[in-house]
Design a protein around this motif. Structure first.
Motif: not given
Length: 514
Positions: A142-144, A149-151, A500-501, A507-508
């Motif tokens: 996951w990255f912005y 937006d979160l991608d 980025d990641h 994330l959690y």
């Protein structure tokens, strides 16, 4: 006998049984689906690993919402299989984006790109795919994105906690009209190979089609006459335990190491670290295998967790399995799926994803065939199952064809003759190197690769010591321009993952706030 399938009874409420129920309902919404199992039995606490296709199955074919899935199941994303120590070779990864390592065959001076990878880059810590970098840097996919937006980078799979996953599947089944019946089948009524009914102590169940998803118990399949194609892998047992681990120490890959009589796994789930030892009982007794496993667990625990790393024999679960498959998954009015139909071995984590894929394929074929269960439909399903297991068998087997070791077990594995197809694959690599687009005579075997493709084989083979006479004999020169281009390509990947990641913990705990 040809008949339309309007009612399906699935015996077995494990993950594969529930996934099959969801698939049948998704593709055949008018079919009544009943899953019968003792749902009061405690769900086994085993971390499950998957490969890349699991995402398209769950969130594509089965229409399971990804955000809801993440919220309830809390998966850990798997970017690769990390061979931390395979038969003493330097560590290497098998990522889910191996084609990114190789240029298109139409690339100008393609042979220089291929040769540079063969000679220098294949095991280089500075030349990793995005998946490999995710592991190396301990990140999530996951990255912005540029829009804020979160991608997510999609070339990844899942590590799943079985209790969370099975509970989630039960909930989705009920929401979609699948009946989950808490019962235990004790009797299978048959006429020849045909199932007439299945029965518990208090109830009889009839259906147009029965599905045996009872694992190695094979409650329905054992009542039918079907030939079993036994694979020659001697591994037939596994020890398993879970140890504590903080979310900050998650390893986003299935980690593999070889032992004296088999190999160890490490699978990080949201809640803990799942460890296992797959071994061959022909070569080692359980007491010796347990001692070896305890030493491995203590080593892994010492590296990444706090507290007492020791595990006791009472904490360790044992599982036994056989390696092979029934040549006909669908006999008369009964389809066997999951371990009831076949199993190779846990290396490369194929079981759950392969069976979920087969469940979807069966359900699609049933739908497109108007739910008419005739010989043509049965043979189409059976051929798909055969190709799947043979492809997995060959890919797993390649890991052993290049294995070495001092024990009797590894000496036997070195002599293993996997299949004519793996010989063909090695010959094509020897002849053409990494260019897998070459047309060769009688390539039906190569075209029939169902799960793993030639780039997958080549990636593993080269890291295990395979050579190509084409490259060895010609010793191609690599221009500065090509070297700089490939170096820049990998450098950009590394920088992007670093910048980025998000980590799993970020994330959690930071974004999703679980």
């Amino acid at each position: 006998m040809n008949e339309q399938v309007d009612e399906v009874v699935i015996v077995g409420g494990g993950d594969v049984g529930l996934l099959t129920a969801l698939a049948v309902r998704q593709m055949n919404p008018s079919v009544d689906v009943v899953v019968v199992d003792d749902f009061q039995t405690e769900i086994p606490q085993v971390g499950k690993s998957t490969y890349k296709e699991i995402q398209s199955i769950l969130h594509g074919a089965l229409g399971l919402d990804e955000h809801e899935f993440i919220s309830e199941v809390k998966p850990i994303w798997k970017a690769s299989v990390y061979f931390r120590d395979w038969c003493g070779r330097p560590p290497f990864q098998f990522p889910f984006d191996p084609p990114a390592k190789y240029p298109n065959a139409n690339t100008p001076n393609a042979v220089e790109h291929f040769y540079y990878h063969y000679d220098e880059l294949y095991d280089s810590p500075d030349h990793r795919t995005r998946g490999e970098e995710i592991l190396a840097q301990g990140k999530s996919p996951w990255f912005y994105g540029p829009d804020g937006d979160l991608d997510k980078y999609d070339e990844v799979a899942y590590h799943l906690d079985t209790e969370r996953f099975n509970t989630y599947l039960r909930k989705r089944c009920r929401e979609r009209g699948v009946a989950l019946v808490d019962d235990e089948i004790t009797t299978v009524e048959t006429t020849g190979a045909r199932i007439d009914a299945v029965q518990s102590e208090g109830r009889r169940y009839e259906a147009d089609l029965y599905v045996d998803a009872t694992g190695f118990s094979r409650v329905l399949r054992s009542e039918q006459d079907a030939a079993f194609r036994e694979f020659e892998f001697p591994l037939d047992a596994a020890l398993n335990v879970r140890i504590d681990r903080s979310l900050a120490d998650v390893v986003p890959a299935t980690v593999i190491e070889t032992g004296d009589h088999g190999w160890f796994w490490q699978i990080d789930t949201y809640d803990d670290r799942d460890l296992g030892y797959v071994f061959a009982t022909e070569y080692v007794d359980e007491e010796t295998a347990l001692a070896e496993f305890q030493a491995f667990a203590a080593e892994v625990a010492t590296e990444d967790t706090d507290g007492d790393p020791a595990i006791t024999a009472e904490e360790v679960d044992r599982y036994d399995f056989d390696s092979g498959y029934y040549d006909r998954a669908w006999v008369e009015n009964c389809l066997a799926i999951g371990n009831a139909e076949g199993f190779v071995e846990p290396l490369q984590s194929t079981a759950l994803t392969a069976n979920a894929s087969l469940a979807v394929r069966f359900s699609n074929l049933l739908s497109s065939h108007g739910r008419v269960a005739d010989d043509a439909l049965r043979e189409a399903v059976n051929e798909s199952v055969r190709r799947t297991w043979e492809s997995i068998h060959d890919f797993v087997g390649v890991h052993y064809e290049y294995a070495t070791g001092d024990t009797d077990f590894w000496a036997a594995m070195e002599l293993l003759d996997v299949s004519p197809r793996t010989d063909r694959i090695a010959a094509e690599f020897d002849r053409h190197g990494y260019d897998w687009t070459v047309d060769v005579p009688d390539d039906a075997d190569l075209a029939a690769l169902e799960v793993f493709a030639l780039p997958d084989f080549y990636t593993v083979m080269r890291n295990m010591g395979a050579t190509s006479a084409f490259y060895e004999d010609h010793d191609f020169a690599v221009s500065d321009e090509v070297a700089d281009q490939r170096d820049q390509f990998y450098g950009d990947i590394s920088q992007r993952v670093e910048d980025d990641h998000l980590t799993v913990r970020e994330l959690y705990k930071g974004i999703l706030n679980f």
